[in-house]
Write an enzyme that holds these catalytic residues in place. Sequence first.
Site, PDB file in Angstrom:
ATOM      1  N   HIS A 273       1.492  34.608  -4.571  1.00 54.13           N
ATOM      2  CA  HIS A 273       1.735  33.171  -4.389  1.00 54.13           C
ATOM      3  C   HIS A 273       0.476  32.357  -4.630  1.00 54.13           C
ATOM      4  O   HIS A 273      -0.642  32.844  -4.453  1.00 54.13           O
ATOM      5  CB  HIS A 273       2.235  32.892  -2.965  1.00 54.13           C
ATOM      6  CG  HIS A 273       3.589  33.477  -2.706  1.00 54.13           C
ATOM      7  ND1 HIS A 273       3.967  33.933  -1.467  1.00 54.13           N
ATOM      8  CD2 HIS A 273       4.651  33.683  -3.522  1.00 54.13           C
ATOM      9  CE1 HIS A 273       5.210  34.380  -1.528  1.00 54.13           C
ATOM     10  NE2 HIS A 273       5.636  34.243  -2.763  1.00 54.13           N
ATOM     11  N   ALA A 297       2.205  35.282  20.780  1.00 52.73           N
ATOM     12  CA  ALA A 297       3.173  35.933  19.907  1.00 52.73           C
ATOM     13  C   ALA A 297       3.057  37.447  20.045  1.00 52.73           C
ATOM     14  O   ALA A 297       1.991  37.975  20.372  1.00 52.73           O
ATOM     15  CB  ALA A 297       2.943  35.513  18.458  1.00 52.73           C
ATOM     16  N   VAL A 299       2.522  40.633  18.228  1.00 52.63           N
ATOM     17  CA  VAL A 299       1.971  40.976  16.916  1.00 52.63           C
ATOM     18  C   VAL A 299       1.782  42.488  16.849  1.00 52.63           C
ATOM     19  O   VAL A 299       1.093  43.062  17.706  1.00 52.63           O
ATOM     20  CB  VAL A 299       0.634  40.252  16.666  1.00 52.63           C
ATOM     21  CG1 VAL A 299       0.078  40.633  15.298  1.00 52.63           C
ATOM     22  CG2 VAL A 299       0.833  38.733  16.765  1.00 52.63           C
ATOM     23  N   PRO A 300       2.374  43.160  15.859  1.00 58.32           N
ATOM     24  CA  PRO A 300       2.197  44.613  15.744  1.00 58.32           C
ATOM     25  C   PRO A 300       0.805  44.956  15.232  1.00 58.32           C
ATOM     26  O   PRO A 300       0.044  44.077  14.820  1.00 58.32           O
ATOM     27  CB  PRO A 300       3.273  45.007  14.735  1.00 58.32           C
ATOM     28  CG  PRO A 300       3.438  43.800  13.879  1.00 58.32           C
ATOM     29  CD  PRO A 300       3.246  42.618  14.780  1.00 58.32           C
ATOM     30  N   THR A 301       0.505  46.233  15.219  1.00 55.39           N
ATOM     31  CA  THR A 301      -0.801  46.685  14.715  1.00 55.39           C
ATOM     32  C   THR A 301      -0.821  46.772  13.200  1.00 55.39           C
ATOM     33  O   THR A 301      -1.893  46.816  12.593  1.00 55.39           O
ATOM     34  CB  THR A 301      -1.140  48.054  15.307  1.00 55.39           C
ATOM     35  OG1 THR A 301      -0.063  48.965  15.013  1.00 55.39           O
ATOM     36  CG2 THR A 301      -1.312  47.957  16.821  1.00 55.39           C
ATOM     37  N   SER A 302       0.361  46.819  12.587  1.00 55.50           N
ATOM     38  CA  SER A 302       0.453  46.904  11.125  1.00 55.50           C
ATOM     39  C   SER A 302       1.849  46.480  10.706  1.00 55.50           C
ATOM     40  O   SER A 302       2.760  46.362  11.544  1.00 55.50           O
ATOM     41  CB  SER A 302       0.185  48.333  10.643  1.00 55.50           C
ATOM     42  OG  SER A 302       1.223  49.201  11.094  1.00 55.50           O
TER      43      SER A 302
END
Length: 608
Positions: A273, A297, A299-302
Amino acid sequence: MATGQLFSRTTQALFYNYKQLPIQRMLDFDFLCGRETPSVAGIINPGAEGFQKLFFGQEEIAIPVHSTIEAACAAHPTADVFINFASFRSAAASSMSALKQPTIRVVAIIAEGVPESDTKQLIAYARSNNKVVIGPATVGGIQAGAFKIGDTAGTIDNIVQCKLYRPGSVGFVSKSGGMSNEMYNTIARVTDGIYEGIAIGGDVFPGSTLSDHILRFNNIPQVKMMVVLGELGGRDEYSLVEALKQGKVNKPVVAWVSGTCARLFKSEVQFGHAGAKSGGEMESAQAKNQALKEAGAVVPTSYEAFEAVIKETFDKLVEEGKITPIKEVKPPQIPEDLNSAIKSGKVRAPTHIISTISDDRGEEPCYAGVPMSSIVEQGFGVGDVISLLWFKRSLPRYCTKFIEICVMLCADHGPCVSGAHNTIVTARAGKDLVSSLVSGLLTIGPRFGGAIDDAARYFKDAYDRGLTPYEFVESMKKKGIRVPGIGHRIKRGDNRDKRVELLQLFARTNFPSVKYMEYAVQVETYTLSKANNLVLNVDGAIGSLFLDLLAGSGMFTKQEIDEIVEIGYLNGLFVLARSIGLIGHTFDQKRLKQPLYRHPWEDVLYTK
């Protein structure tokens, strides 16, 4: 910016710049969701009006086409979504025109590369007038079970797999349209599916932001949790961070910002983008993920862990009683298009037309199996083309030369014959070329130029039955039938038609056999003994000589010869030839600027 739901099951859109596939996908989605009315109310194609036929389930419908945005909005006042498939060159102007219409509430801009200055103007106008812009550079958005924009969510198979035919409990927003499709699938695997999904677009300045839509979702009771997929570059995600910190969002938000791999590169990396380019540490994916996590929020590790975190959040809401799992429903089967069904071997369908003379499906058109390039390279003439398209074979050169001579000799016979007269009168009445030509052609028949087939038919029958010229002529007389091909208004036994003499000379010189022509000459000898004007005319000469061509070439069976005569091939030669002259007369009258023709009254016998 709107504060709640954008779409519903009754939402209708205007589609700018007709594209068949995305419109049909919208209509198929409507049918899948059980909508009563199509979501596309009208199509806007600048400079065009009318209707486009598309399918709504099994029913074929006609969607109105309008030439201007204003006309479309006036005709469909309840359509409040404008889906813009214009190119980046005209997307801004058409979008602004749509935003200025009082009936339009949401504008989706699909094109990439819209100038940033134009986008900023669109954003400013939309915000000041409480309207929503999705895009530019977006695939659009979807409300599950209700409405979708263009190609959002891809194919019907993907939509069914992602359970988008009925609403779920998850609000989803992303910059990427392609990743939206992936996430719809992910969310459907571990939750009850999405309620609404939006791809804001990947340009530097999106018309609406991630936080705009999260704040909307927060106000929609059916949305119980939100999933956000951001990307490195820009600072859009920080507006969401601020909203979380300020307590404006009271529903769980699961977020991930992609692009963490950018740090592995030594230099700045531009992803797909326009906005996916880190301009500093704050714009990095790591910094954004950390800020979102600190703001509250999930938030995952990956990215790989994203699905598991979504599942954990959803399961927790179910345990708390905040989400009641939705009962699954079976969507209706979308009828498959005939073309795709045939291609996949599922059905067979009869054809409506048979063609054996030409084929335009390959790299170049073919006449009776002969490629166009071969026709040109081998120096084929008009006679050769006629032999391919009429007789489906390459005739010997003397045959095609004879055909060309017939065309040349019959092209015109002056302005006084009935066909030319009709054409001249029509042309002088101001009619167009085709009308003038057809008016002349319509006079061709048994009395004018249409006797070639009959001459061939009667001469062949008499010769094949072994009739003498006397027996043939007298038998015709008893039946009250004039001998076709015999007789002329002007020519006499001592003033033969030069065209007939030229044809006979060519045939005697080039044809292997002229038995039918010699028989016609014997008939002429007998008829001249009765009257000096009963000469072999050009119809009789062509008719008899064409029999010799067909029989002498050795390329046609007796059955084929009979069929050619019966169908009317030979009259086709006169029609083709005389068209040349009639076109000439049309051009001649128009070039001379001749006035409307009126027949002189002194040339009319007025009687009681």
